[in-house]
Design an enzyme around this catalytic site. Structure first.
Site, PDB file in Angstrom:
ATOM      1  N   HIS A  94       0.853  -1.180   0.000  1.00  0.00           N
ATOM      2  CA  HIS A  94       0.000   0.000   0.000  1.00  0.00           C
ATOM      3  C   HIS A  94       0.892   1.234   0.000  1.00  0.00           C
ATOM      4  O   HIS A  94       1.897   1.278   0.704  1.00  0.00           O
ATOM      5  CB  HIS A  94      -0.878  -0.011   1.266  1.00  0.00           C
ATOM      6  CG  HIS A  94      -1.523   1.301   1.576  1.00  0.00           C
ATOM      7  ND1 HIS A  94      -1.255   1.995   2.731  1.00  0.00           N
ATOM      8  CD2 HIS A  94      -2.411   2.045   0.877  1.00  0.00           C
ATOM      9  CE1 HIS A  94      -1.978   3.116   2.734  1.00  0.00           C
ATOM     10  NE2 HIS A  94      -2.680   3.177   1.632  1.00  0.00           N
ATOM     11  N   ASN A 143       0.506   5.695  -0.358  1.00  0.00           N
ATOM     12  CA  ASN A 143      -0.380   6.839  -0.522  1.00  0.00           C
ATOM     13  C   ASN A 143       0.403   8.118  -0.293  1.00  0.00           C
ATOM     14  O   ASN A 143       1.220   8.191   0.621  1.00  0.00           O
ATOM     15  CB  ASN A 143      -1.536   6.734   0.493  1.00  0.00           C
ATOM     16  CG  ASN A 143      -2.362   8.018   0.577  1.00  0.00           C
ATOM     17  OD1 ASN A 143      -2.326   8.705   1.585  1.00  0.00           O
ATOM     18  ND2 ASN A 143      -3.064   8.332  -0.479  1.00  0.00           N
ATOM     19  N   GLY A 184     -17.020  10.219  -1.681  1.00  0.00           N
ATOM     20  CA  GLY A 184     -16.089   9.959  -2.774  1.00  0.00           C
ATOM     21  C   GLY A 184     -16.626   8.848  -3.673  1.00  0.00           C
ATOM     22  O   GLY A 184     -17.663   8.262  -3.416  1.00  0.00           O
ATOM     23  N   ILE A 198     -17.145   5.492  -4.665  1.00  0.00           N
ATOM     24  CA  ILE A 198     -17.078   4.323  -3.799  1.00  0.00           C
ATOM     25  C   ILE A 198     -16.218   3.196  -4.380  1.00  0.00           C
ATOM     26  O   ILE A 198     -15.448   2.553  -3.660  1.00  0.00           O
ATOM     27  CB  ILE A 198     -18.514   3.835  -3.445  1.00  0.00           C
ATOM     28  CG1 ILE A 198     -18.471   2.852  -2.308  1.00  0.00           C
ATOM     29  CG2 ILE A 198     -19.254   3.302  -4.638  1.00  0.00           C
ATOM     30  CD1 ILE A 198     -18.124   3.512  -1.005  1.00  0.00           C
ATOM     31  N   SER A 200     -13.660   3.462  -6.227  1.00  0.00           N
ATOM     32  CA  SER A 200     -12.244   3.825  -6.127  1.00  0.00           C
ATOM     33  C   SER A 200     -11.768   3.697  -4.686  1.00  0.00           C
ATOM     34  O   SER A 200     -10.666   3.230  -4.417  1.00  0.00           O
ATOM     35  CB  SER A 200     -12.024   5.255  -6.615  1.00  0.00           C
ATOM     36  OG  SER A 200     -12.475   5.372  -7.946  1.00  0.00           O
TER      37      SER A 200
END
Lengths: 299, 299
Positions: free
Chosen positions: A105, A107, A258, A260, A262
């Site tokens: 992960h 970000n 947002g 959903i 994604s």
């Protein structure tokens, strides 16, 4: 001129492109499909998904840049006086087909409000189905080397943050072997310019492809059994629990209405919660389990 | 003598027994395994799980009775002045193997605090993978008939409550065809005696076995395809999302440091979140989807 939204989103999009190219190349079969979407309240994104590749069973490299009225839930959580927000980021999760390739992960994100407040956040963390200590050490060394180029305190500080953040309280175990996590980095808190903080953040983003393509290549041809696959399904179920129960990014996405598909792109293509499961005593499954239960001990 | 903890827990245990017997008989192959557990902070439970039956792939009929210091999170949520709580209940979720047998959930619970406050809560709701309108109507009629014996306003009131409760906000769809849901029923709110409220609640509990064994028997031999099975996995993934993101019972369990395997017993034995999925136009999958998107429209 101060570093603005445009320069940041442009850099994020460039990063998204280069990561997709690198992962697709390392996979050898899978390609990313792009879906451009708009958010009704303002902004939108580009969701890039790879499915049924030779290595990646399901993965996403998402870019988004959304703005609009600050949702009440977020305003309360931030104790914010502002009324408008802007948020942009690149968010990645990879679920490999082979249980010996770890889940990863990454970000990086930028947030600002119309009262002038802004910050950077992000991180990379690794969730091996089977923990390989040498590989975990190598992974952390990569992170440390990059952190050290910007601030000698960063690695220790951001690793501690990740240790705490990725601890699954209701299971009393860590999600994986951790990594680094940072949030709300700004001029006041860090005594560094916006440009310097952005450079550090981008360096972390650029570390993703070399790290993960190596982990793919090193492990993708390892043979595995039905037991290994069952253990992978089990570890994936814990990944779902973390993301839906604890993860702040997921919560932020749901609270800001947002896209959903994604937001939940992070969830694995297959998993399950059989009630009765047992794993061989002293086998690699229990060895990994033991490490996850002792990697971090909450205060 | 007022109806106390002992009488309530005894009735709940008896109900647990009779439901397990009925489900096991209707399944014809699966049997419930019992696990007695203790809660470190006080109390414990009896988790009964059926797995790999002829009809039920995974199901649980859980009894618990826990007590102790009121956890801070719960105290805040309840705006409670009390320091000690007692909570007991029976909680059921059934995940059938055949996609044409619906998922079902039932719960009855009793909560009290040492300041003298107490209430009953509970409900039954149905989550068909494929909605069969005749069956949904029959299910609701069963609930209405029982409700009507206690209060002619109950059915409409508790159905509305379920409609709202089981709406999955982040997906803009209902979890299933709803049912009834009620909470915080007590003397003051209902102008009914504790005994009367308890009788109503138990009647709902006793309705579970006749309703679900019929739904099992009627549907268990229906033939299904790989498409039906894929749709079941998809509907199950939404069940996971509801339970981990929205369900208050799950949250209460996690916040009171409950037995995690019993709390998450509700999650399906297998499921997944493939990114790209498509269903035949005008097929039964899209028909069910359409109903779920229009069954309840939030204010």
């Amino acid at each position: 001129m101060a570093l603005g939204r445009e320069a940041i989103t442009t850099a994020y999009k460039t990063l998204q492109d280069s990561i997709c190219t690198a992962i697709s190349e390392a996979d050898g079969k899978g390609e990313f499909a792009s879906e451009i979407w708009e958010r009704p309240g303002g902004g939108g994104g580009d969701t890039r998904v790879i499915e049924n590749g030779a290595v990646i069973e399901k993965g996403g490299v998402n870019f988004s840049a959304v703005h609009g009225a600050l949702p009440p839930k977020i305003a309360t959580a931030l104790k914010a006086s502002s009324e408008e927000f802007f948020a942009t980021g690149v968010s990645i999760v990879m679920h490999p087909e082979n249980p010996f390739v770890p889940i990863i992960h990454m970000n990086i994100r930028y947030f600002e409000m119309d009262n002038g407040t802004w910050w950077f956040g992000g991180g990379i963390d690794l969730t091996p189905h089977y923990i390989n200590q040498g590989e975990a050490t190598w992974f952390h060394n990569q992170l440390k080397e990059t952190c050290d180029q910007y601030d000698l305190e960063y690695y220790a500080r951001f690793k501690n943050w990740a240790d705490e953040y990725f601890y699954v309280r209701h299971r009393k175990e860590s999600r994986g072997v951790s990594g680094i996590f940072f949030d709300r980095l700004n001029e006041d808190a860090e005594k560094k310019s916006k440009e310097a903080l952005f450079k550090f953040q981008l360096a972390i983003g650029e570390l993703f492809a070399p790290i993960y393509t190596r982990l793919m290549t090193d492990n993708k041809n390892k043979e595995y059994t039905n037991l290994n696959k069952a253990w992978q399904m089990h570890r994936r179920s814990r990944y779902v629990e973390f993301n839906l129960v604890h993860d702040k990014g997921t919560k932020f996405g749901l609270d800001t209405d947002g896209r959903i598909d994604s937001i939940l792109m992070s969830l694995p293509p297959s998993t399950g919660w059989p009630y009765t499961q047992s794993w061989p005593e002293n086998g690699p499954e229990m060895k990994t389990q033991k490490i996850l239960e002792t990697l971090y001990l909450p205060k």
